[in-house]
Motif scaffolding. Structure first.
Motif, PDB file in Angstrom:
ATOM      1  N   GLN A   1      -3.020  -0.561  -9.942  1.00 24.78           N
ATOM      2  CA  GLN A   1      -4.440  -0.752 -10.260  1.00 24.78           C
ATOM      3  C   GLN A   1      -5.238  -1.114  -9.017  1.00 24.78           C
ATOM      4  N   ILE A   2      -4.697  -2.024  -8.223  1.00 25.35           N
ATOM      5  CA  ILE A   2      -5.374  -2.447  -6.995  1.00 25.35           C
ATOM      6  C   ILE A   2      -5.537  -1.255  -6.058  1.00 25.35           C
ATOM      7  N   ALA A   3      -4.465  -0.495  -5.871  1.00 25.49           N
ATOM      8  CA  ALA A   3      -4.523   0.676  -4.988  1.00 25.49           C
ATOM      9  C   ALA A   3      -5.554   1.685  -5.495  1.00 25.49           C
ATOM     10  N   ASN A   4      -5.588   1.904  -6.816  1.00 26.50           N
ATOM     11  CA  ASN A   4      -6.567   2.833  -7.387  1.00 26.50           C
ATOM     12  C   ASN A   4      -7.994   2.357  -7.126  1.00 26.50           C
ATOM     13  N   THR A   5      -8.242   1.073  -7.383  1.00 28.63           N
ATOM     14  CA  THR A   5      -9.592   0.530  -7.230  1.00 28.63           C
ATOM     15  C   THR A   5     -10.048   0.585  -5.775  1.00 28.63           C
ATOM     16  N   ILE A   6      -9.196   0.149  -4.868  1.00 26.25           N
ATOM     17  CA  ILE A   6      -9.558   0.168  -3.442  1.00 26.25           C
ATOM     18  C   ILE A   6      -9.728   1.610  -2.969  1.00 26.25           C
ATOM     19  N   SER A   7      -8.865   2.496  -3.433  1.00 28.88           N
ATOM     20  CA  SER A   7      -8.959   3.905  -3.062  1.00 28.88           C
ATOM     21  C   SER A   7     -10.289   4.504  -3.518  1.00 28.88           C
ATOM     22  N   GLN A   8     -10.676   4.214  -4.747  1.00 30.95           N
ATOM     23  CA  GLN A   8     -11.939   4.741  -5.266  1.00 30.95           C
ATOM     24  C   GLN A   8     -13.131   4.195  -4.492  1.00 30.95           C
ATOM     25  N   ARG A   9     -13.065   2.936  -4.115  1.00 33.72           N
ATOM     26  CA  ARG A   9     -14.197   2.302  -3.429  1.00 33.72           C
ATOM     27  C   ARG A   9     -14.315   2.731  -1.971  1.00 33.72           C
TER      28      ARG A   9
ATOM     29  N   GLN B   1      -4.347   6.462  -2.138  1.00 30.55           N
ATOM     30  CA  GLN B   1      -3.578   5.373  -2.754  1.00 30.55           C
ATOM     31  C   GLN B   1      -2.377   5.010  -1.890  1.00 30.55           C
ATOM     32  N   ALA B   2      -1.754   5.995  -1.272  1.00 32.64           N
ATOM     33  CA  ALA B   2      -0.603   5.733  -0.400  1.00 32.64           C
ATOM     34  C   ALA B   2      -1.026   4.884   0.802  1.00 32.64           C
ATOM     35  N   GLN B   3      -2.188   5.190   1.380  1.00 31.69           N
ATOM     36  CA  GLN B   3      -2.693   4.378   2.491  1.00 31.69           C
ATOM     37  C   GLN B   3      -2.907   2.934   2.042  1.00 31.69           C
ATOM     38  N   VAL B   4      -3.521   2.775   0.888  1.00 36.65           N
ATOM     39  CA  VAL B   4      -3.813   1.436   0.382  1.00 36.65           C
ATOM     40  C   VAL B   4      -2.518   0.672   0.113  1.00 36.65           C
ATOM     41  N   MET B   5      -1.541   1.318  -0.493  1.00 36.79           N
ATOM     42  CA  MET B   5      -0.263   0.648  -0.759  1.00 36.79           C
ATOM     43  C   MET B   5       0.381   0.188   0.558  1.00 36.79           C
ATOM     44  N   GLY B   6       0.322   1.035   1.570  1.00 37.38           N
ATOM     45  CA  GLY B   6       0.844   0.646   2.878  1.00 37.38           C
ATOM     46  C   GLY B   6       0.068  -0.511   3.479  1.00 37.38           C
ATOM     47  N   LEU B   7      -1.250  -0.470   3.339  1.00 35.43           N
ATOM     48  CA  LEU B   7      -2.079  -1.559   3.860  1.00 35.43           C
ATOM     49  C   LEU B   7      -1.805  -2.868   3.136  1.00 35.43           C
ATOM     50  N   LEU B   8      -1.556  -2.805   1.833  1.00 40.35           N
ATOM     51  CA  LEU B   8      -1.276  -4.037   1.081  1.00 40.35           C
ATOM     52  C   LEU B   8      -0.065  -4.769   1.656  1.00 40.35           C
ATOM     53  N   THR B   9       0.983  -4.026   2.016  1.00 40.78           N
ATOM     54  CA  THR B   9       2.183  -4.680   2.550  1.00 40.78           C
ATOM     55  C   THR B   9       1.923  -5.344   3.897  1.00 40.78           C
ATOM     56  N   MET B  10       0.876  -4.896   4.587  1.00 42.84           N
ATOM     57  CA  MET B  10       0.529  -5.494   5.879  1.00 42.84           C
ATOM     58  C   MET B  10      -0.531  -6.578   5.742  1.00 42.84           C
ATOM     59  N   LEU B  11      -1.491  -6.392   4.848  1.00 40.38           N
ATOM     60  CA  LEU B  11      -2.640  -7.293   4.786  1.00 40.38           C
ATOM     61  C   LEU B  11      -2.422  -8.518   3.892  1.00 40.38           C
ATOM     62  N   VAL B  12      -1.644  -8.393   2.832  1.00 38.12           N
ATOM     63  CA  VAL B  12      -1.399  -9.559   1.972  1.00 38.12           C
ATOM     64  C   VAL B  12      -0.716 -10.685   2.763  1.00 38.12           C
ATOM     65  N   PRO B  13       0.338 -10.397   3.543  1.00 33.63           N
ATOM     66  CA  PRO B  13       0.934 -11.483   4.328  1.00 33.63           C
ATOM     67  C   PRO B  13      -0.041 -12.094   5.355  1.00 33.63           C
ATOM     68  N   VAL B  14      -0.948 -11.262   5.888  1.00 29.70           N
ATOM     69  CA  VAL B  14      -1.939 -11.763   6.846  1.00 29.70           C
ATOM     70  C   VAL B  14      -2.892 -12.743   6.159  1.00 29.70           C
ATOM     71  N   VAL B  15      -3.335 -12.396   4.951  1.00 27.55           N
ATOM     72  CA  VAL B  15      -4.200 -13.310   4.192  1.00 27.55           C
ATOM     73  C   VAL B  15      -3.458 -14.618   3.936  1.00 27.55           C
ATOM     74  N   LEU B  16      -2.199 -14.532   3.538  1.00 26.18           N
ATOM     75  CA  LEU B  16      -1.419 -15.744   3.275  1.00 26.18           C
ATOM     76  C   LEU B  16      -1.235 -16.563   4.556  1.00 26.18           C
ATOM     77  N   ASN B  17      -1.085 -15.873   5.690  1.00 20.93           N
ATOM     78  CA  ASN B  17      -0.959 -16.579   6.971  1.00 20.93           C
ATOM     79  C   ASN B  17      -2.234 -17.343   7.282  1.00 20.93           C
TER      80      ASN B  17
END
Length: 173
Positions: free
Chosen positions: A99-107, A112-128
């Motif tokens: 759902q997140i990938a779909n929403t970000i992709s649409q916006r 969706q593949a780019q967004v899924m890849g970005l999530l694995t990189m950006l979520v840990p950065v936000v947590l950091n």
């Protein structure tokens, strides 16, 4: 006090983990993740804002069901600057990830593949970034950066992309 103000306060406080080096590394990781995936700066800001909002909602839900210590545990465990699919899985079910990938992709127009890849990189950065307010003595609780990020009683204008933009200005980037 806003999220960025809390981060700057944590940098100035020797009892908290934040440092200008950490902030610089976070900015570098975001720039590398987005530029490396062909994402322009304006789209990058949109993606970071949306990812930050999703992380905030997921952590608020974790806090509601498991308490603050559970949220701090997630932040501490998954707050690195490298890609980490486990960090995404700790916060979002597979359906939520789609759902997140779909929403970000649409916006944003990203795939969706780019967004899924970005999530694995950006979520840990936000947590950091959220870990920056943690105690240097390892004491649980008192992470004012994380608390500000999760505080639903504030005006709701807690935006990771704004905090990163201010961090870039703070560091002269």
């Amino acid at each position: 006090m806003g999220l960025f103000d809390q981060i700057v306060g944590a940098i100035a406080n020797p009892n908290q983990q934040a440092s200008t080096d950490q902030l610089s590394s976070i900015l570098g990781a975001v720039q590398q993740a987005t530029a490396g995936n062909g994402v322009d700066p304006a789209t990058s800001q949109t993606v970071m804002s949306m990812v930050g909002g999703y992380v905030r909602s997921a952590l608020q839900q974790q806090q509601a069901t498991g308490g603050s210590q559970q949220v701090e545990g997630i932040v501490n465990q998954f707050s690195n600057l490298g890609p980490n699919a486990a960090a995404v899985q700790a916060l979002f079910s597979p359906d939520q990830q789609t759902q997140i990938a779909n929403t970000i992709s649409q916006r944003t127009g990203l795939s969706q593949a780019q967004v899924m890849g970005l999530l694995t990189m950006l979520v840990p950065v936000v947590l950091n970034m959220l870990k920056s307010g943690a105690s240097t003595q390892g004491n649980p609780g008192g992470n004012n950066v994380l608390g500000t990020f999760l505080d639903a009683d504030q005006d709701g204008d807690v935006d990771i992309s704004d905090a990163l933009g201010m961090a870039g200005q703070f560091l002269g980037r």
